[in-house]
Design a protein around this motif. Structure first.
Motif, short mmCIF file in Angstrom:
data_model
loop_
_atom_site.label_atom_id
_atom_site.label_comp_id
_atom_site.label_asym_id
_atom_site.label_seq_id
_atom_site.Cartn_x
_atom_site.Cartn_y
_atom_site.Cartn_z
N CYS A 1 15.27 10.34 -15.45
CA CYS A 1 14.86 9.20 -16.30
C CYS A 1 15.51 7.95 -15.35
CB CYS A 1 15.79 9.17 -17.45
SG CYS A 1 15.38 7.46 -18.41
N PHE A 2 16.15 7.48 -14.44
CA PHE A 2 16.54 6.64 -13.67
C PHE A 2 15.43 6.84 -12.55
CE2 PHE A 2 20.96 7.19 -15.62
CZ PHE A 2 21.19 5.81 -16.04
N VAL A 3 14.60 7.77 -12.05
CA VAL A 3 13.95 7.66 -11.10
C VAL A 3 12.64 7.44 -11.55
CG1 VAL A 3 12.81 9.20 -9.84
CG2 VAL A 3 15.14 9.71 -9.61
N LEU A 4 11.95 7.54 -12.53
CA LEU A 4 11.26 6.95 -12.98
C LEU A 4 11.45 5.78 -13.68
CD1 LEU A 4 10.02 10.13 -15.98
CD2 LEU A 4 9.39 9.10 -13.79
N SER A 5 12.19 5.31 -14.15
CA SER A 5 12.80 3.72 -14.33
C SER A 5 12.46 2.68 -13.21
CB SER A 5 13.27 3.93 -15.29
OG SER A 5 14.42 4.24 -16.12
N LEU A 6 12.81 3.63 -11.94
CA LEU A 6 13.10 2.52 -10.63
C LEU A 6 11.11 3.05 -10.16
CD1 LEU A 6 16.15 3.85 -8.91
CD2 LEU A 6 15.36 1.93 -9.50
N ALA A 7 10.96 4.10 -10.02
CA ALA A 7 9.58 3.73 -9.57
C ALA A 7 8.49 2.70 -11.10
CB ALA A 7 8.76 5.31 -10.00
N VAL A 8 8.88 2.76 -12.13
CA VAL A 8 7.84 2.12 -13.06
C VAL A 8 8.62 0.17 -12.27
CG1 VAL A 8 7.63 0.42 -14.72
CG2 VAL A 8 7.73 3.55 -14.44
N ILE A 9 9.98 0.15 -12.19
CA ILE A 9 9.77 -1.44 -11.17
C ILE A 9 9.03 -1.30 -10.16
CG2 ILE A 9 12.03 -2.27 -10.99
CD1 ILE A 9 13.55 -1.26 -12.71
N ASP A 10 9.34 -0.61 -9.10
CA ASP A 10 9.05 -0.64 -8.35
C ASP A 10 7.41 -0.81 -7.80
OD1 ASP A 10 11.53 -0.41 -6.89
OD2 ASP A 10 11.20 1.97 -6.49
N LEU A 11 6.12 -0.27 -8.84
CA LEU A 11 5.25 0.38 -8.93
C LEU A 11 4.67 -1.24 -9.65
CD1 LEU A 11 2.49 1.75 -7.93
CD2 LEU A 11 2.96 2.94 -10.90
N ILE B 1 0.88 -1.20 -0.07
CA ILE B 1 -0.34 0.09 -0.15
C ILE B 1 0.56 0.94 -0.15
CG2 ILE B 1 -2.21 1.65 1.33
CD1 ILE B 1 -2.61 -1.44 2.30
N LEU B 2 2.07 1.16 1.03
CA LEU B 2 2.78 2.71 0.92
C LEU B 2 3.16 2.09 -0.30
CD1 LEU B 2 4.03 2.11 4.76
CD2 LEU B 2 2.48 3.67 3.72
N GLY B 3 3.32 0.94 -0.54
CA GLY B 3 4.71 1.48 -2.23
C GLY B 3 3.80 1.58 -3.20
N ILE B 4 2.24 1.69 -3.43
CA ILE B 4 1.44 2.23 -4.57
C ILE B 4 1.77 3.92 -4.44
CG2 ILE B 4 0.06 1.39 -4.88
CD1 ILE B 4 -0.70 -0.79 -4.84
N ILE B 5 1.47 4.00 -3.07
CA ILE B 5 1.12 5.32 -3.55
C ILE B 5 2.27 6.42 -3.81
CG2 ILE B 5 0.81 7.07 -1.07
CD1 ILE B 5 -1.27 5.10 0.33
N GLY B 6 3.55 5.60 -2.39
CA GLY B 6 4.69 6.82 -2.85
C GLY B 6 5.15 7.15 -4.60
N ASN B 7 4.79 5.41 -5.00
CA ASN B 7 5.41 6.07 -6.51
C ASN B 7 4.69 6.32 -7.06
OD1 ASN B 7 7.94 3.82 -6.87
ND2 ASN B 7 6.96 2.51 -5.39
N CYS B 8 3.73 6.26 -7.05
CA CYS B 8 2.90 7.45 -7.82
C CYS B 8 2.66 8.71 -7.58
CB CYS B 8 0.27 6.83 -6.83
SG CYS B 8 0.09 5.16 -8.29
N HIS B 9 2.98 9.20 -6.62
CA HIS B 9 3.61 9.68 -6.27
C HIS B 9 4.95 10.72 -7.19
CE1 HIS B 9 1.10 10.52 -3.16
NE2 HIS B 9 0.32 11.86 -2.88
N VAL B 10 5.62 9.43 -7.23
CA VAL B 10 7.03 9.90 -8.14
C VAL B 10 6.62 9.67 -9.01
CG1 VAL B 10 9.25 8.78 -8.27
CG2 VAL B 10 8.30 9.05 -6.10
N LEU B 11 6.07 8.83 -9.52
CA LEU B 11 5.52 8.27 -11.38
C LEU B 11 5.02 10.37 -11.48
CD1 LEU B 11 4.65 5.53 -11.58
CD2 LEU B 11 7.02 6.68 -12.63
N PHE B 12 4.15 10.82 -11.31
CA PHE B 12 3.94 11.76 -11.55
C PHE B 12 4.30 13.21 -11.05
CE2 PHE B 12 0.61 15.94 -9.81
CZ PHE B 12 -0.37 15.70 -11.60
N LEU B 13 5.10 14.05 -10.12
CA LEU B 13 5.71 14.66 -9.97
C LEU B 13 6.82 14.61 -10.87
CD1 LEU B 13 5.42 15.25 -6.10
CD2 LEU B 13 3.49 16.46 -8.02
#
Length: 474
Positions: A56-66, A32-44
């Motif tokens: 680019c690397f942050v978005l890539s990690l966010a997609v993998i984590d999501l 649950i925490l990972g979905i909320i946090g990674n959605c914020h990272v992807l959007f912002l």
């Protein structure tokens, strides 16, 4: 023993579910925490950050984590909810494959990021990674991860396990077909474990080199600041010594020289030998043409006036004494004017470094230096974020590596565990899932811009909600 053998599969399953409640809660909270946090990272990061390799690397990690939070972790919860009755072989293969892809993609991406940090910090004048090249490398990492994880589709499946003398169950692990060829499974598990260990060692070595380079660079900057501060103090002292020289040279005009020493009264007096050396260096700084021209002109005027006075005394006698004195007074005024011009050149405020009002000029220079190099400060902050993510990766994967090594050496060690030991074992085995949740937390605490964007997002949301409530009330 008889009580265990008399239990039905439903009773054994209920006991196992009670033992696995902390494991399911742990995985659920992380998901649950990972979905909320990674959605914020992807959007912002996608909407409000500039296009850079870091983005680019942050978005890539966010997609993998999501993907890990939305696919892998829910499957882990389902797997722990069906400890002895998991019978779908195809879903077991697919979800295990996704789990391995997510874990290995995270490891390979962190190594890629570390290599980019190494080039950025240790070789700033070399060829740097662009955003397009970073995207290509990320695609290569994903393809490599898929290729490395392909044997999982063959190894994993449903396995029949003996619960007691009468009951049997099924679980999602190495399939029944692996009983005839267990060496392949052990070899692949050893290969993956070795791969994770290599990634850990590589990340540790690369970031150790980066840390050493940053420390060395900081020492050089501080040494340069110390040198510049000493040079500025010497320059101030040199003007003090030059004022003393002009006091001796033009001692008959104290009103012109008195204003030279007001900026040097608070400075400590240097030694005589150092004062002479600094005075010599000062005269090298003063334009030779203007200085010697002024001094020569002063001497010529004095000689000229003396010659004129002698000639006129011889020819005209005492009748022209008043006229000669008038001319001498004019020459004296011109000499005073030249001395004042030389003094004004020496005491120009543009030459003397201004440290008035600063208790510690070195700290003042350090603050100015930080303002002059904002890009370098940004790179240091980015490196701190990535180092924190890497340290968490190593710490979370370490228990998994230990458990796999123990399993390879002794496959039956899990059968002799108590309920509490089994719970701890299952949590430690899935501790690497924290990586999929914790990255947004590191961005929030270490990335100032991301934190400000989060606050700005919720402030704007709160304002719109208040405006809607006011409109509905009216």
């Amino acid at each position: 023993m008889n009580s265990e053998s008399n239990k039905t599969i439903d009773e054994l399953t209920s006991e196992a579910l009670i033992t696995r409640i902390p494991v399911r809660v742990f995985i659920g909270v992380i998901a649950i925490l990972g979905i909320i946090g990674n959605c914020h990272v992807l959007f912002l990061y996608y909407a409000r950050f500039k296009k850079t390799t870091y983005r680019c690397f942050v978005l890539s990690l966010a997609v993998i984590d999501l993907i890990g939070c939305c696919v892998s972790m829910p499957f882990e919860i389902v797997d722990e909810s069906l400890p002895y009755s998991y019978s779908d072989t195809m879903s077991c293969k697919i979800f295990r494959f996704v789990n391995f892809c997510v874990a290995l993609s995270c490891a390979f991406t962190l190594v890629l990021i570390a290599s980019e940090r190494y080039r950025k910090i240790c070789k700033p004048y070399g060829i740097q990674m662009t955003e397009i090249r970073a995207k290509k490398y990320v695609v290569i990492v994903i393809i490599s991860t898929v290729v490395v994880s392909l044997p999982v589709l063959y190894i994993y499946g449903t396995k029949t396990i003996e619960l007691n003398e009468v009951q049997t169950g099924k679980e999602c692990t190495w399939g029944d077909h692996m009983k005839d060829r267990p060496l392949f499974g052990y070899a692949y598990a050893g290969f993956l474990t070795l791969l994770i260990i290599v990634c850990m060692i590589s990340l540790s070595v690369i970031y150790a080199i980066i840390g050493y380079s940053l420390k060395r660079h900081e020492r050089r900057i501080r040494a340069r600041l110390d040198k510049n501060h000493c040079d500025s103090v010497k320059l101030n002292r040199s003007f003090c010594s030059s004022s003393d020289l002009f006091k001796h040279k033009f001692s008959s005009q104290p009103k012109h020289v008195s204003r030279l020493s007001h900026s040097c009264e608070e400075l400590p007096d240097p030694n005589t030998r150092q004062q002479d050396d600094i005075s010599k260096s000062l005269f090298k700084r003063i334009p030779k043409k203007n200085f010697f021209k002024s001094e020569t002109k002063t001497v010529d005027i004095e000689k000229k006036q003396a010659d004129v006075s002698n000639v006129r005394d011889q020819k005209l006698g005492s009748r022209n004494v008043n006229g000669i004195n008038q001319h001498n007074n004019d020459g004296q005024k011109e000499t005073n004017q030249l001395a004042e011009n030389v003094n004004r050149k020496v005491t120009q405020p543009e030459i003397v470094p201004d440290t008035c009002g600063v208790k510690n000029p070195r700290e003042f220079d350090l603050k100015n230096l930080k303002k002059m190099f904002p890009v370098e400060r940004k790179e240091k902050k980015i490196t701190k974020v990535l180092v924190a993510i890497t340290l968490l990766f190593i710490a979370s994967f370490f228990p998994y590596v230990i458990i796999v090594i123990v399993y390879i050496t002794n496959p039956d060690y899990e059968n002799n565990m108590t309920s509490s030991q089994l719970t701890f074992y299952l949590i430690a085995f899935r501790l690497y899932n924290i990586n999929n949740m914790a990255n947004p937390i590191f961005y929030f605490f270490f990335d100032v811009k991301f934190r400000e964007e989060v606050f700005s997002l919720y402030r704007s949301f709160w304002k719109t909600e208040q405006e809607k409530s006011l409109k509905s009330a009216t």
